[in-house]
Motif scaffolding. Structure first.
Motif, mmCIF file in Angstrom:
data_model
loop_
_atom_site.group_PDB
_atom_site.id
_atom_site.type_symbol
_atom_site.label_atom_id
_atom_site.label_comp_id
_atom_site.label_asym_id
_atom_site.label_seq_id
_atom_site.Cartn_x
_atom_site.Cartn_y
_atom_site.Cartn_z
ATOM 1 N N PRO A 285 0.735 -1.341 -0.041
ATOM 2 C CA PRO A 285 0.124 0.012 0.127
ATOM 3 C C PRO A 285 0.866 1.179 0.080
ATOM 4 O O PRO A 285 2.007 1.309 0.577
ATOM 5 C CB PRO A 285 -0.768 -0.017 1.341
ATOM 6 C CG PRO A 285 -0.526 -1.290 1.807
ATOM 7 C CD PRO A 285 0.745 -2.028 1.012
ATOM 8 N N PRO A 286 0.378 2.369 -0.616
ATOM 9 C CA PRO A 286 0.825 3.588 -0.546
ATOM 10 C C PRO A 286 1.397 3.969 0.813
ATOM 11 O O PRO A 286 0.365 3.998 1.907
ATOM 12 C CB PRO A 286 0.488 4.558 -1.349
ATOM 13 C CG PRO A 286 -1.015 3.836 -1.296
ATOM 14 C CD PRO A 286 -1.022 2.349 -1.216
ATOM 15 N N MET A 287 2.472 4.597 1.105
ATOM 16 C CA MET A 287 2.880 5.063 2.454
ATOM 17 C C MET A 287 3.956 6.266 2.235
ATOM 18 O O MET A 287 4.820 6.366 1.352
ATOM 19 C CB MET A 287 3.447 4.264 3.137
ATOM 20 C CG MET A 287 3.742 4.495 4.488
ATOM 21 S SD MET A 287 4.696 3.090 5.658
ATOM 22 C CE MET A 287 3.293 1.933 5.754
ATOM 23 N N THR A 288 3.636 7.383 3.069
ATOM 24 C CA THR A 288 4.871 8.412 3.052
ATOM 25 C C THR A 288 6.020 7.947 3.567
ATOM 26 O O THR A 288 6.021 6.978 4.292
ATOM 27 C CB THR A 288 4.330 9.628 3.679
ATOM 28 O OG1 THR A 288 4.332 9.344 5.128
ATOM 29 C CG2 THR A 288 3.035 10.076 3.362
ATOM 30 N N VAL A 289 7.075 8.506 2.930
ATOM 31 C CA VAL A 289 8.272 8.035 3.564
ATOM 32 C C VAL A 289 8.459 8.550 5.041
ATOM 33 O O VAL A 289 8.928 7.530 5.898
ATOM 34 C CB VAL A 289 9.442 9.132 2.808
ATOM 35 C CG1 VAL A 289 10.899 9.040 3.376
ATOM 36 C CG2 VAL A 289 9.539 8.549 1.269
ATOM 37 N N ASP A 290 7.892 9.507 5.399
ATOM 38 C CA ASP A 290 7.811 9.665 7.079
ATOM 39 C C ASP A 290 7.433 8.887 7.775
ATOM 40 O O ASP A 290 7.820 8.134 8.740
ATOM 41 C CB ASP A 290 7.177 10.921 7.164
ATOM 42 C CG ASP A 290 7.414 11.600 8.433
ATOM 43 O OD1 ASP A 290 8.458 11.457 9.204
ATOM 44 O OD2 ASP A 290 6.343 12.140 9.076
ATOM 45 N N ASP A 291 6.161 8.381 7.532
ATOM 46 C CA ASP A 291 5.471 6.978 8.116
ATOM 47 C C ASP A 291 6.193 5.825 7.960
ATOM 48 O O ASP A 291 6.521 5.098 8.805
ATOM 49 C CB ASP A 291 4.007 6.547 7.511
ATOM 50 C CG ASP A 291 3.298 8.061 7.919
ATOM 51 O OD1 ASP A 291 3.390 8.595 8.740
ATOM 52 O OD2 ASP A 291 2.083 8.145 7.286
ATOM 53 N N TYR A 292 7.036 5.411 6.972
ATOM 54 C CA TYR A 292 7.501 4.395 6.531
ATOM 55 C C TYR A 292 8.679 4.504 7.578
ATOM 56 O O TYR A 292 9.391 3.326 8.152
ATOM 57 C CB TYR A 292 8.304 4.276 5.094
ATOM 58 C CG TYR A 292 8.920 3.036 4.845
ATOM 59 C CD1 TYR A 292 8.336 1.970 4.358
ATOM 60 C CD2 TYR A 292 10.559 2.953 5.305
ATOM 61 C CE1 TYR A 292 9.196 0.659 4.300
ATOM 62 C CE2 TYR A 292 11.129 1.824 4.792
ATOM 63 C CZ TYR A 292 10.635 0.695 4.457
ATOM 64 O OH TYR A 292 11.235 -0.661 4.219
ATOM 65 N N PHE A 293 9.565 5.604 7.545
ATOM 66 C CA PHE A 293 10.690 5.572 8.449
ATOM 67 C C PHE A 293 10.510 5.544 9.890
ATOM 68 O O PHE A 293 11.036 4.795 10.509
ATOM 69 C CB PHE A 293 11.379 6.920 8.036
ATOM 70 C CG PHE A 293 12.945 7.161 8.416
ATOM 71 C CD1 PHE A 293 13.462 7.550 9.641
ATOM 72 C CD2 PHE A 293 13.650 6.555 7.414
ATOM 73 C CE1 PHE A 293 14.718 7.502 9.647
ATOM 74 C CE2 PHE A 293 15.114 6.561 7.477
ATOM 75 C CZ PHE A 293 15.517 7.086 8.710
ATOM 76 N N LYS A 294 9.375 6.154 10.287
ATOM 77 C CA LYS A 294 8.845 5.913 11.696
ATOM 78 C C LYS A 294 8.777 4.489 12.210
ATOM 79 O O LYS A 294 9.294 4.215 13.032
ATOM 80 C CB LYS A 294 7.844 6.789 11.922
ATOM 81 C CG LYS A 294 8.117 8.453 12.050
ATOM 82 C CD LYS A 294 6.958 9.440 12.242
ATOM 83 C CE LYS A 294 7.068 10.714 12.263
ATOM 84 N NZ LYS A 294 5.847 11.668 12.355
ATOM 85 N N GLN A 295 8.039 3.847 11.298
ATOM 86 C CA GLN A 295 7.760 2.393 11.512
ATOM 87 C C GLN A 295 9.010 1.571 11.431
ATOM 88 O O GLN A 295 9.208 0.831 12.238
ATOM 89 C CB GLN A 295 6.748 1.787 10.539
ATOM 90 C CG GLN A 295 5.360 2.613 10.732
ATOM 91 C CD GLN A 295 4.259 2.030 9.586
ATOM 92 O OE1 GLN A 295 4.414 0.801 9.172
ATOM 93 N NE2 GLN A 295 3.251 2.482 9.303
ATOM 94 N N ALA A 296 9.892 1.880 10.683
ATOM 95 C CA ALA A 296 10.940 1.237 10.627
ATOM 96 C C ALA A 296 12.023 1.257 11.919
ATOM 97 O O ALA A 296 12.464 0.483 12.162
ATOM 98 C CB ALA A 296 11.697 1.300 9.498
#
Length: 302
Positions: A285-296
């Motif tokens: 699913p699409p995700m902003t880089v900001d959200d991806y980075f925080k989750q990672a």
């Protein structure tokens, strides 16, 4: 040995050889997740000058280094044995200085020309990254400048960072982890090493998929001044619908005897917060880089 598993790719005459270079980069990224760049445009003299700047910073007193404190909010600044690795349950045995163009910088009064030298080095790293990422963008079916725009370090929302790293010499630490097994969170990492300061071990290949590569075979990649070790990060792996492989690596003390000081420099292409991350086949699913980075970060460091 690992160097046999990591293709060496020349960027010489990049524009006239771009198709050939793209094929080589994609082959390495799909099958090993690591590659080594030569003829990349940063001279050995320039690399040694940046290492000299780095060594001068880490040679300062704790009090002076502490004038550029690490910020948990921005992840910039100086930190000392601060990364707890789930793969080892221990803190990495190193200190580092994280930098962005808009971050706090060490004073030139403490280290003359620190910022000028380092910003010039960052500019060259960005240029090399743009070349490599333009090849990946084209291979994946994106516009050629897609990742260049997504990773533009001059934009205020860009997460790209330079990290100066020092692993202090260690006695009686045979086989211990100076940095535990991990993959990189971002898109693309450029790693600079120095002759004789070994320790990097990599786990290349598509077959390495277990948690933190536990039980997998790691092999040493000898440190050399000049060539750039490049690896695919988790973000680019997701952005490519898993076509390009992010792989595990670690830094390990010698099995016998004293491990000397090790210095390395890493340039992490980590993209702009507002960019939407989704591969051409829309596997995820699409995700902003900001959200991806925080989750990672939460997943890797709790």
């Amino acid at each position: 040995m690992a160097e046999r598993l990591v293709p060496v790719i020349s960027l010489k005459d990049f524009e006239s050889r771009k198709e050939e270079i793209t094929e080589q980069l994609v082959e390495a990224a799909e099958n090993a997740g690591f590659l080594t760049l030569v003829d990349h445009g940063i001279s050995v003299h320039e690399i040694e000058a940046q290492f000299a700047i780095s060594k001068a910073f880490f040679g300062l007193s704790l009090e002076t280094k502490g004038k550029t404190p690490h910020s948990k909010k921005t992840n910039n600044g100086w930190e000392y044995m601060a990364q707890l690795r789930p793969s080892t349950g221990m803190y990495d045995q190193k200190e580092s200085l994280w930098l962005q163009r808009n971050s706090e910088w060490p004073s030139d009064d403490d280290i003359p020309k620190f910022r000028e030298t380092t910003e010039n080095f960052m500019t060259k790293c960005a240029s090399i990254s743009d070349q490599v990422l333009s090849c990946f963008a084209k291979a994946l079916g994106f516009p050629e400048d897609y990742f260049k725009i997504a990773n533009d370090p001059l934009q205020p929302d860009c997460l790209t960072q330079l990290r100066l790293i020092h692993y202090p010499a260690s006695e009686n630490a045979a086989g211990s982890w100076r940095a535990g097994s991990h993959t990189d969170i971002g898109c693309l990492t450029l790693l600079f090493q120095r002759d004789g300061e070994d320790g990097l071990e990599i786990c290349p290949g598509r077959e390495s998929h277990s948690t933190f590569a536990i039980g997998e075979t790691f092999t040493p990649l000898p440190a050399k001044t000049g060539p750039i070790v490049v690896n695919i990060g988790d973000m680019l792996m997701a952005w490519s619908d898993d076509r390009l492989k992010s792989n595990f690596h670690r830094v390990r003390a010698k099995d016998i005897g004293k491990s000397p000081d090790r210095y390395s420099i890493a340039y992490f292409n980590q993209s702009r917060k507002g960019f939407v991350l989704q591969g051409p086949k829309k596997k995820y699913p699409p995700m902003t880089v900001d959200d991806y980075f925080k989750q990672a970060v939460a997943r890797n460091f709790g």
